[in-house]
Design an enzyme around this catalytic site. Structure first.
Site, PDB file in Angstrom:
ATOM      1  N   SER A 157       2.200  -6.461   7.428  1.00  0.00           N
ATOM      2  CA  SER A 157       0.769  -6.361   7.745  1.00  0.00           C
ATOM      3  C   SER A 157      -0.060  -7.000   6.640  1.00  0.00           C
ATOM      4  CB  SER A 157       0.353  -4.892   7.866  1.00  0.00           C
ATOM      5  OG  SER A 157       1.200  -4.217   8.763  1.00  0.00           O
ATOM      6  N   ASP A 182      -1.922  -1.624  10.968  1.00  0.00           N
ATOM      7  CA  ASP A 182      -2.243  -1.628   9.534  1.00  0.00           C
ATOM      8  C   ASP A 182      -2.947  -2.906   9.085  1.00  0.00           C
ATOM      9  OD1 ASP A 182      -1.068   0.819   9.292  1.00  0.00           O
ATOM     10  OD2 ASP A 182       0.752   0.105   8.301  1.00  0.00           O
ATOM     11  N   LYS A 213       0.871  -1.200   0.000  1.00  0.00           N
ATOM     12  CA  LYS A 213       0.000   0.000   0.000  1.00  0.00           C
ATOM     13  C   LYS A 213       0.894   1.231   0.000  1.00  0.00           C
ATOM     14  CE  LYS A 213       0.920   1.151   4.534  1.00  0.00           C
ATOM     15  NZ  LYS A 213       1.803   2.250   4.884  1.00  0.00           N
TER      16      LYS A 213
HETATM   17  P1  ATP Z   1       4.203  -0.709   8.027  1.00  0.00           P
HETATM   18  O1  ATP Z   1       4.064   0.143   6.812  1.00  0.00           O
HETATM   19  O2  ATP Z   1       3.027  -1.614   8.301  1.00  0.00           O
HETATM   20  O3  ATP Z   1       4.699   0.004   9.221  1.00  0.00           O
HETATM   21  P2  ATP Z   1       6.596  -1.621   6.874  1.00  0.00           P
HETATM   22  O4  ATP Z   1       6.236  -1.801   5.440  1.00  0.00           O
HETATM   23  O5  ATP Z   1       7.335  -0.368   7.239  1.00  0.00           O
HETATM   24  O6  ATP Z   1       5.313  -1.779   7.724  1.00  0.00           O
HETATM   25  P3  ATP Z   1       7.250  -4.357   7.156  1.00  0.00           P
HETATM   26  O7  ATP Z   1       7.624  -4.756   5.776  1.00  0.00           O
HETATM   27  O8  ATP Z   1       5.914  -4.776   7.644  1.00  0.00           O
HETATM   28  O9  ATP Z   1       7.437  -2.805   7.351  1.00  0.00           O
HETATM   29  O10 ATP Z   1       8.395  -4.883   8.123  1.00  0.00           O
HETATM   30  C1  ATP Z   1       8.643  -4.346   9.404  1.00  0.00           C
HETATM   31  C2  ATP Z   1       9.464  -5.366  10.204  1.00  0.00           C
HETATM   32  O11 ATP Z   1       8.584  -6.415  10.586  1.00  0.00           O
HETATM   33  C3  ATP Z   1      10.560  -6.036   9.389  1.00  0.00           C
HETATM   34  O12 ATP Z   1      11.768  -5.375   9.519  1.00  0.00           O
HETATM   35  C4  ATP Z   1      10.610  -7.456   9.969  1.00  0.00           C
HETATM   36  O13 ATP Z   1      11.597  -7.550  10.971  1.00  0.00           O
HETATM   37  C5  ATP Z   1       9.258  -7.665  10.635  1.00  0.00           C
HETATM   38  N1  ATP Z   1       8.387  -8.663   9.971  1.00  0.00           N
HETATM   39  C6  ATP Z   1       7.685  -9.617  10.583  1.00  0.00           C
HETATM   40  N2  ATP Z   1       6.962 -10.339   9.721  1.00  0.00           N
HETATM   41  C7  ATP Z   1       7.175  -9.827   8.501  1.00  0.00           C
HETATM   42  C8  ATP Z   1       6.720 -10.146   7.189  1.00  0.00           C
HETATM   43  N3  ATP Z   1       5.854 -11.151   6.968  1.00  0.00           N
HETATM   44  N4  ATP Z   1       7.169  -9.402   6.165  1.00  0.00           N
HETATM   45  C9  ATP Z   1       8.019  -8.362   6.388  1.00  0.00           C
HETATM   46  N5  ATP Z   1       8.500  -8.043   7.593  1.00  0.00           N
HETATM   47  C10 ATP Z   1       8.095  -8.747   8.655  1.00  0.00           C
END
Ligand code: ATP
Length: 307
Positions: free
Chosen positions: A116, A149, A19
């Site tokens: 998420s 999220d 997203k």
């Molecule tokens: P958001 O925008 O929801 O804050 P994000 O896109 O910044 O999330 P994610 O890709 O969700 O970040 O990853 C955040 C952290 O969550 C990663 O650094 C990782 O350690 C942990 N994590 C746990 N499960 C997952 C997963 N299925 N995919 C990615 N990261 C994950």
């Protein structure tokens, strides 16, 4: 504890879209420390692929396998997708084996909601595999417990998201928007960005009405029509902090703007930035022109239209 009969082996594949946030305002901070937001969330046509396979077992067994993931993504019980499967199975008293296979395409810690979305895809798949096992309100509650999220990813569509992420209002009439995404190749922890924000906004303890106006706030009003990306200023209150923690964010935005974007923004807490373009062709041309080099991750995608 009641036990649902384990199903015969079955599996489902689910797309877990990323997203972007078309504007994000931080409007308050709750007593428990969570920040309240107003943001227009738009799912992308690009994301991870999640497969959920269930088979017979007399006890709950869970397993996870990742493909294409960087070292930042845990392949164990701390993975958000694994936690989603466990929470669903426990809430629904399931005794079976659940195997998750995730093809990671979204960069992690990038503000694109990868973890998420994986969790949301697992919950959707389990709802289809075990119809009626959990009702809607319980599912929404469970999603929010997993992360702010995750409720959005139970039914990803353009939506105005408020509260800490639990209040969702679908936005009608938003077309698919061609987008160029660029990530500096540095993971930015959401918690660090919010901590930085709290440090510069210590007085933000209750909702401030004057901060309630994101660039697309009229999007949920009856009769609202989208008049084009040109001229949109996709303000994101977290951007100044994210840029301080990760200066390449500002440089990438300048490059995308110089390559002809109609509007430039930052997704979530960063570090992924994006430009909106009038056509997929224009976005492709900008991608060529910007000639990003490693460790920058970049690609052309599109937001999903309202439905
Ligand atoms: P958001 O925008 O929801 O804050 P994000 O896109 O910044 O999330 P994610 O890709 O969700 O970040 O990853 C955040 C952290 O969550 C990663 O650094 C990782 O350690 C942990 N994590 C746990 N499960 C997952 C997963 N299925 N995919 C990615 N990261 C994950």
């Amino acid at each position: 504890m009641s036990t649902r009969p384990g199903p015969a082996s079955r599996s489902l594949r689910c797309h877990a879209p990323g997203k972007i946030n078309l504007g994000l305002r931080v409007v308050g901070r709750r007593a428990d420390g969570y920040h309240e937001l107003v943001s227009l969330f738009a799912p992308l046509d690009f994301g991870d692929e999640v497969e959920v396979a269930v088979s017979k077992s007399t006890v709950l067994e869970l397993a996870i396998k990742l493909e294409g993931a960087s070292g930042a993504v845990p392949a164990d019980a701390t993975n958000l997708a694994y936690r989603a499967a466990k929470a669903f199975a426990e809430a629904a008293d399931l005794n079976c084996r659940i195997e998750l296979r995730i093809e990671k395409r979204l960069p992690a810690g990038a503000g694109l909601g990868g973890g998420s979305s994986d969790a949301g895809a697992v919950l959707r798949a389990l709802c289809d595999l075990f119809p009626g096992a959990l009702d809607g309100p319980r599912l929404a509650e469970l999603a929010l417990e997993l992360g702010a999220d995750v409720p959005f990813f139970l039914d990803p569509r353009p939506a105005m998201v408020t509260g800490i992420g639990e209040r969702l209002e679908a936005v009608d009439g938003l077309p698919s928007l061609p987008v160029l995404l660029a990530n500096p190749g540095v993971a930015l922890a959401t918690a660090d960005v919010f901590q930085g924000f709290a440090a510069i906004q210590p007085a933000l303890t209750k909702s401030a009405p004057d901060r309630r106006i994101p660039p697309l706030s009229g999007a949920t009003d009856p009769g609202w029509t989208f008049t084009g990306a040109a001229g949109l200023s996709l303000e994101n209150d977290l951007e100044p902090i994210a840029v301080r923690l990760c200066p390449p964010i500002a440089r990438l935005q300048r490059r995308i703007r110089a390559a002809g974007a109609q509007a430039v923004g930052m997704s979530g807490s960063g570090a992924t930035v994006f430009g909106l373009f009038e056509s997929a062709k224009a976005a492709e041309r900008a991608f060529e022109e910007a000639a990003f080099e490693a460790p920058v991750w970049a690609r052309v995608a599109a937001t999903q239209e309202s439905r």
